[in-house]
Design a protein around this motif. Sequence first.
Motif, PDB file in Angstrom:
ATOM      1  N   ARG A 129      33.856  -5.520  58.121  1.00 22.85           N
ATOM      2  CA  ARG A 129      32.581  -5.189  58.236  1.00 22.85           C
ATOM      3  C   ARG A 129      32.421  -5.617  59.730  1.00 22.85           C
ATOM      4  NH1 ARG A 129      29.910  -8.255  53.779  1.00 22.85           N
ATOM      5  NH2 ARG A 129      31.422  -7.872  52.351  1.00 22.85           N
ATOM      6  N   ASN A 130      32.909  -7.036  60.356  1.00 20.20           N
ATOM      7  CA  ASN A 130      32.650  -7.352  61.278  1.00 20.20           C
ATOM      8  C   ASN A 130      33.010  -6.808  62.481  1.00 20.20           C
ATOM      9  OD1 ASN A 130      30.719  -9.502  60.155  1.00 20.20           O
ATOM     10  ND2 ASN A 130      32.439 -11.032  60.311  1.00 20.20           N
ATOM     11  N   PHE A 131      34.319  -6.242  62.560  1.00 19.18           N
ATOM     12  CA  PHE A 131      34.837  -5.598  63.419  1.00 19.18           C
ATOM     13  C   PHE A 131      34.102  -4.107  63.627  1.00 19.18           C
ATOM     14  CE2 PHE A 131      38.350  -8.436  63.346  1.00 19.18           C
ATOM     15  CZ  PHE A 131      38.668  -8.446  65.031  1.00 19.18           C
ATOM     16  N   TRP A 160      32.820  -2.656  67.216  1.00 17.85           N
ATOM     17  CA  TRP A 160      33.213  -1.516  67.814  1.00 17.85           C
ATOM     18  C   TRP A 160      32.022  -0.720  67.987  1.00 17.85           C
ATOM     19  CZ3 TRP A 160      37.311  -0.840  63.522  1.00 17.85           C
ATOM     20  CH2 TRP A 160      38.113  -1.603  63.493  1.00 17.85           C
ATOM     21  N   ILE A 161      31.046  -0.426  67.018  1.00 17.98           N
ATOM     22  CA  ILE A 161      29.733   0.257  67.103  1.00 17.98           C
ATOM     23  C   ILE A 161      28.980  -0.276  68.178  1.00 17.98           C
ATOM     24  CG2 ILE A 161      27.521   0.598  66.009  1.00 17.98           C
ATOM     25  CD1 ILE A 161      29.051   1.159  63.281  1.00 17.98           C
ATOM     26  N   MET A 162      28.754  -1.663  68.200  1.00 14.78           N
ATOM     27  CA  MET A 162      28.103  -2.080  69.625  1.00 14.78           C
ATOM     28  C   MET A 162      28.688  -1.798  70.858  1.00 14.78           C
ATOM     29  SD  MET A 162      27.003  -5.828  68.700  1.00 14.78           S
ATOM     30  CE  MET A 162      27.813  -6.503  67.080  1.00 14.78           C
ATOM     31  N   ARG A 163      29.979  -1.803  70.899  1.00 12.85           N
ATOM     32  CA  ARG A 163      30.827  -1.436  72.158  1.00 12.85           C
ATOM     33  C   ARG A 163      30.512  -0.012  72.464  1.00 12.85           C
ATOM     34  NH1 ARG A 163      36.327  -5.155  71.641  1.00 12.85           N
ATOM     35  NH2 ARG A 163      35.180  -7.036  72.219  1.00 12.85           N
ATOM     36  N   ASN A 219      38.790   7.604  66.172  1.00 14.12           N
ATOM     37  CA  ASN A 219      37.868   6.721  65.384  1.00 14.12           C
ATOM     38  C   ASN A 219      37.275   5.689  66.006  1.00 14.12           C
ATOM     39  OD1 ASN A 219      39.856   4.736  65.884  1.00 14.12           O
ATOM     40  ND2 ASN A 219      41.077   4.803  63.990  1.00 14.12           N
ATOM     41  N   ARG A 220      36.510   4.920  65.557  1.00 13.22           N
ATOM     42  CA  ARG A 220      35.472   3.996  66.234  1.00 13.22           C
ATOM     43  C   ARG A 220      36.485   2.768  66.969  1.00 13.22           C
ATOM     44  NH1 ARG A 220      33.156   5.961  62.315  1.00 13.22           N
ATOM     45  NH2 ARG A 220      30.887   6.606  62.210  1.00 13.22           N
TER      46      ARG A 220
END
Length: 114
Positions: A55-57, A61-64, A91-92
């Motif tokens: 979940r954290n990763f 990735w979404i934030m970046r 992919n993300r």
Amino acid sequence: MPRSVNSVAKRARRKKVLKQAKGYFGRRKNVWTVAKNAVEKAMLYSYRDRKVKKRNFRSLWIMRINAAAREHGMSYSQFMGAAKAGGIGLNRKVLADLAMNHPQAFKAIVDKVK
């Protein structure tokens, strides 16, 4: 007839747990009952957090991707929607890596989906 106790197996079980508790502080590392509870709790945490790590990763990735997309005038949701519609099959994880380490390649993707 006297009761048979398997001391060898009992000792092996205890040694296994105490070995897992190596490095713990205080009685958690060498007292059987305390170490057993500490190791059991640690195993629960490790099982749970293997899922939390995913979940954290994904969140990272979404934030970046969001930050990189906004530099080019798109929000994350607009970019991902356009990428899916444009047939970009990355992919993300890969998109986040491109956004961080290869900004020119990410810019090319953004230009393609705009």
